[in-house]
Design a protein around this motif. Structure first.
Motif, short mmCIF file in Angstrom:
data_model
loop_
_atom_site.label_atom_id
_atom_site.label_comp_id
_atom_site.label_asym_id
_atom_site.label_seq_id
_atom_site.Cartn_x
_atom_site.Cartn_y
_atom_site.Cartn_z
N ASP A 12 0.50 5.49 0.52
CA ASP A 12 -0.30 6.67 0.83
C ASP A 12 0.07 7.76 -0.17
O ASP A 12 1.25 7.98 -0.45
CB ASP A 12 -0.01 7.18 2.25
CG ASP A 12 -0.53 6.23 3.31
OD1 ASP A 12 -1.38 5.37 3.00
OD2 ASP A 12 -0.08 6.35 4.46
N CYS B 118 -2.03 -1.05 -3.70
CA CYS B 118 -3.10 -0.08 -3.42
C CYS B 118 -2.55 1.33 -3.25
O CYS B 118 -1.49 1.52 -2.66
CB CYS B 118 -3.84 -0.46 -2.13
SG CYS B 118 -4.75 -2.00 -2.26
N CYS C 81 -3.71 4.71 -1.42
CA CYS C 81 -4.62 5.12 -0.34
C CYS C 81 -4.49 6.62 -0.14
O CYS C 81 -3.36 7.13 -0.02
CB CYS C 81 -4.25 4.41 0.97
SG CYS C 81 -4.19 2.61 0.81
N ASP D 296 0.85 -1.20 0.00
CA ASP D 296 0.00 0.00 0.00
C ASP D 296 0.88 1.24 0.00
O ASP D 296 1.90 1.27 0.68
CB ASP D 296 -0.89 0.05 1.24
CG ASP D 296 -1.98 -1.02 1.25
OD1 ASP D 296 -2.14 -1.73 0.24
OD2 ASP D 296 -2.67 -1.13 2.26
N ARG E 18 -12.01 4.51 -0.64
CA ARG E 18 -11.01 4.27 0.41
C ARG E 18 -9.65 3.91 -0.14
O ARG E 18 -8.63 4.21 0.47
CB ARG E 18 -11.48 3.17 1.35
CG ARG E 18 -12.64 3.60 2.23
CD ARG E 18 -12.98 2.58 3.31
NE ARG E 18 -11.82 1.95 3.92
CZ ARG E 18 -11.66 0.63 4.01
NH1 ARG E 18 -12.56 -0.20 3.57
NH2 ARG E 18 -10.58 0.13 4.59
N PHE E 19 -9.60 3.22 -1.29
CA PHE E 19 -8.33 2.84 -1.89
C PHE E 19 -8.57 2.45 -3.35
O PHE E 19 -9.67 2.07 -3.73
CB PHE E 19 -7.66 1.68 -1.13
CG PHE E 19 -8.50 0.44 -1.04
CD1 PHE E 19 -8.44 -0.54 -2.01
CD2 PHE E 19 -9.35 0.25 0.04
CE1 PHE E 19 -9.22 -1.69 -1.91
CE2 PHE E 19 -10.14 -0.89 0.15
CZ PHE E 19 -10.07 -1.87 -0.83
#
Length: 121
Positions: free
Chosen positions: A74, A114, A116, A72, A101-102
């Motif tokens: 950010d 992902c 995010c 993931d 959300r993602f």
């Protein structure tokens, strides 16, 4: 105990390292070679890519070949980051499970990852 590396299987470590280098800006490790490549900033966590003969890409969202691991990231701007990564060779699978959300993307070797939205705080 300290986590020092995360390594993804792939068919072409140098190509996958280049994708993630361009995606993240993390420096290429100086000892990269055709069978193993990595990204690492100042002795921090190594993101590695190892060549596997007869590599089979994970299937997402199916599980015929399970994803086994995903990463993931950010990001400040989900749409802009996704557009940049798609231009670098990522793909966007459908359906997306929870796009508010993602966002799931697939790297050039088939690994899902992902994006995010970065949360304030």
């Amino acid at each position: 105990m300290e986590l020092s590396a995360i390594t993804l299987d792939c068919a072409d470590p140098l190509a996958l390292a280049d994708f993630y280098h361009r995606a993240t800006g993390l420096p290429l490790h100086p000892a990269n070679r055709p069978d193993f490549a990595g990204l690492q900033r100042d002795g921090g966590l190594l993101l590695g890519f190892q060549r596997v003969d007869d590599y089979r890409a994970p299937e997402w969202p199916g599980q015929t070949v399970p994803q086994q691991v995903h990463v993931d990231f950010d990001v400040d701007d989900l749409a802009a980051t996704a557009a940049r990564l798609l231009a670098l060779g990522a793909t966007r699978p459908e359906p997306q499970r929870d796009p508010d959300r993602f966002l799931v993307l697939i790297d050039p070797a088939g690994h899902p990852f992902c994006l995010c939205p970065r949360r304030a705080g």
